[in-house]
Design a protein around this motif. Structure first.
Motif, mmCIF file in Angstrom:
data_model
loop_
_atom_site.group_PDB
_atom_site.id
_atom_site.type_symbol
_atom_site.label_atom_id
_atom_site.label_comp_id
_atom_site.label_asym_id
_atom_site.label_seq_id
_atom_site.Cartn_x
_atom_site.Cartn_y
_atom_site.Cartn_z
ATOM 1 N N LEU A 15 0.828 -1.211 0.000
ATOM 2 C CA LEU A 15 0.000 0.000 0.000
ATOM 3 C C LEU A 15 0.856 1.252 0.000
ATOM 4 O O LEU A 15 0.525 2.248 -0.647
ATOM 5 N N ALA A 18 1.613 2.069 -3.411
ATOM 6 C CA ALA A 18 0.549 2.766 -4.127
ATOM 7 C C ALA A 18 0.606 4.268 -3.863
ATOM 8 O O ALA A 18 0.459 5.083 -4.778
ATOM 9 N N TYR A 19 0.839 4.629 -2.579
ATOM 10 C CA TYR A 19 0.926 6.061 -2.281
ATOM 11 C C TYR A 19 2.173 6.668 -2.916
ATOM 12 O O TYR A 19 2.176 7.832 -3.320
ATOM 13 N N TYR A 21 3.413 5.884 -5.716
ATOM 14 C CA TYR A 21 3.066 6.190 -7.109
ATOM 15 C C TYR A 21 2.462 7.583 -7.192
ATOM 16 O O TYR A 21 2.801 8.374 -8.076
ATOM 17 N N ARG A 22 1.569 7.903 -6.230
ATOM 18 C CA ARG A 22 0.928 9.210 -6.244
ATOM 19 C C ARG A 22 1.959 10.313 -5.993
ATOM 20 O O ARG A 22 1.902 11.391 -6.582
ATOM 21 N N ASP A 31 -0.684 17.066 -4.463
ATOM 22 C CA ASP A 31 -0.826 15.617 -4.521
ATOM 23 C C ASP A 31 0.350 14.939 -3.841
ATOM 24 O O ASP A 31 0.190 13.956 -3.125
ATOM 25 N N LEU A 33 2.180 16.202 -1.450
ATOM 26 C CA LEU A 33 2.064 16.410 -0.007
ATOM 27 C C LEU A 33 1.062 15.431 0.593
ATOM 28 O O LEU A 33 1.297 14.839 1.661
ATOM 29 N N LEU A 34 -0.048 15.219 -0.122
ATOM 30 C CA LEU A 34 -1.084 14.297 0.345
ATOM 31 C C LEU A 34 -0.551 12.870 0.395
ATOM 32 O O LEU A 34 -0.808 12.127 1.356
ATOM 33 N N ASN A 37 1.547 12.433 3.386
ATOM 34 C CA ASN A 37 0.740 12.272 4.592
ATOM 35 C C ASN A 37 0.228 10.837 4.733
ATOM 36 O O ASN A 37 0.312 10.240 5.810
ATOM 37 N N LYS A 42 0.573 5.217 7.166
ATOM 38 C CA LYS A 42 0.871 3.793 6.992
ATOM 39 C C LYS A 42 2.105 3.404 7.784
ATOM 40 O O LYS A 42 2.165 2.320 8.356
#
Lengths: 88, 99, 151
Positions: A15, A18-19, A21-22, A31, A33-34, A37, A42
């Motif tokens: 997971l 996945a973040y 990747y963002r 995006d 910064l998010l 976070n 996690k």
């Protein structure tokens, strides 16, 4: 129980991917910064699960509390800085 | 005790996976922040309660609850700061008709 | 006092050196920060807030089930929009509590706060209903009904 905890740790790491990747792909800087976070949330959970897995919960929980507080300060500082700078 | 904590942890993991899918699928910053807040509020809660049940009644369980309360207080603050920075720098929200 | 409890919780050691050190540190921090914030919450306020929390948690579960249904839907039927809400709360802590509750509920996020005027980003019609139905605001106004207004 140990194998189950190991599976939980592996899926948490996926997971985080996945973040990540963002964070790498995000069109705007918010995006990223998010994504940062989300990764830190996690990481807090992952540290506690790791503590259960290695039977050293007392140590790992202190680390995760420190990580949560540092994450707050860092994210707030970056958000304030971007707000002052004011470009999308 | 073992079964209950496994149920809680699996439910929390389900919400974390849904939130990660949402972070990848959603079109703009504002809606992605909803997905991240889904992670923080329900996913982290279920995971940490499951771990605390597995740990049993001790000082570590209290510490896990402290981590949970910290997450619940700090995460809305961070989400609000991010969204406000995005709004003040003039980023337009995604509307329904856009591509 | 609260800081001392926090110290005990974090250090988890009960010999008298650690306890006295923690007492000294927490008194020093409390003395340095006294007079900084005029708002000191009273006991009955904590009681009412702790009665409010289970309802908030029920709301969180409901709306996160709704949001995960939205995410897993193959067509992604979202309709995000900005709505501006005017509240009648007249207390700083009440506005803070309202903003935090709105952000903590998945599907709605507080984007801007100006005294008692909030700008909320909502995900679709159902999450919009949560904010515009004023249910949460009425509960918080009920919590703070005895306090002196300071806004």
């Amino acid at each position: 129980m140990n194998i189950f905890l190991f599976c939980v740790m592996v899926s948490l790491t996926i997971l985080i991917g996945a973040y990540l990747y963002r964070v790498l792909q995000g069109p705007t800087i918010f995006d990223r910064l998010l994504g940062h976070n989300g990764i830190s949330t996690k990481a807090i959970i992952l540290l506690i699960v790791m503590g259960i897995y290695f039977d050293r919960v007392d140590m790992f929980i202190d680390i995760s509390i420190g990580y949560a507080l540092l994450n707050l300060v860092g994210a707030l500082a970056i958000a304030k800085y971007l707000e002052q700078k004011g470009h999308p | 005790m073992g079964i209950l904590s496994i149920i809680f942890i699996v439910a929390g993991l389900f919400f974390l996976i849904v939130a990660a899918i949402g972070v990848i699928r959603f079109p703009d910053v504002y809606s992605r922040s909803h997905a991240v807040s889904l992670t923080d509020s329900l996913g982290a809660f279920l995971m940490l309660v499951g771990i605390a049940l597995h740990e049993g009644l001790s000082i570590n369980m209290l510490k896990i609850l402290v981590v949970l309360i910290l997450l619940y207080i700090l995460n809305p603050v961070i989400a609000h700061a991010t969204v406000r920075a995005a709004l003040r720098s003039g980023l337009k929200p995604w509307q329904k008709g856009d591509s | 006092m609260t800081l001392f409890v926090f110290w005990i919780l974090l250090s988890a050691s009960f010999d008298w050196i650690h306890l006295s050190l923690g007492l000294a540190c927490s008194f020093a921090v409390a003395w340095l920060n006294s007079g900084h914030s005029p708002f000191a919450p009273k006991f009955r306020l904590w009681l009412r807030v702790s009665l409010y929390l289970p309802w908030l948690f029920y709301k969180i579960v409901q709306s996160s089930l709704h949001l995960s249904k939205l995410i897993l839907h193959p067509a992604l039927p979202i309709d995000p929009q900005m709505i501006s809400v005017e509240t009648k709360l007249n207390h700083h802590a009440a506005v803070v509590l309202l903003g935090n509750s709105i952000t903590l509920t998945p599907g709605t996020i507080t984007a801007e706060v100006d005294r008692n005027h909030l700008i909320v980003h909502a995900m679709d019609k159902v999450s919009k209903e949560d904010v515009t139905s004023k249910q949460m605001e009425l509960k918080i106004a009920d919590i703070f009904r005895d306090e002196k207004p300071d806004l």
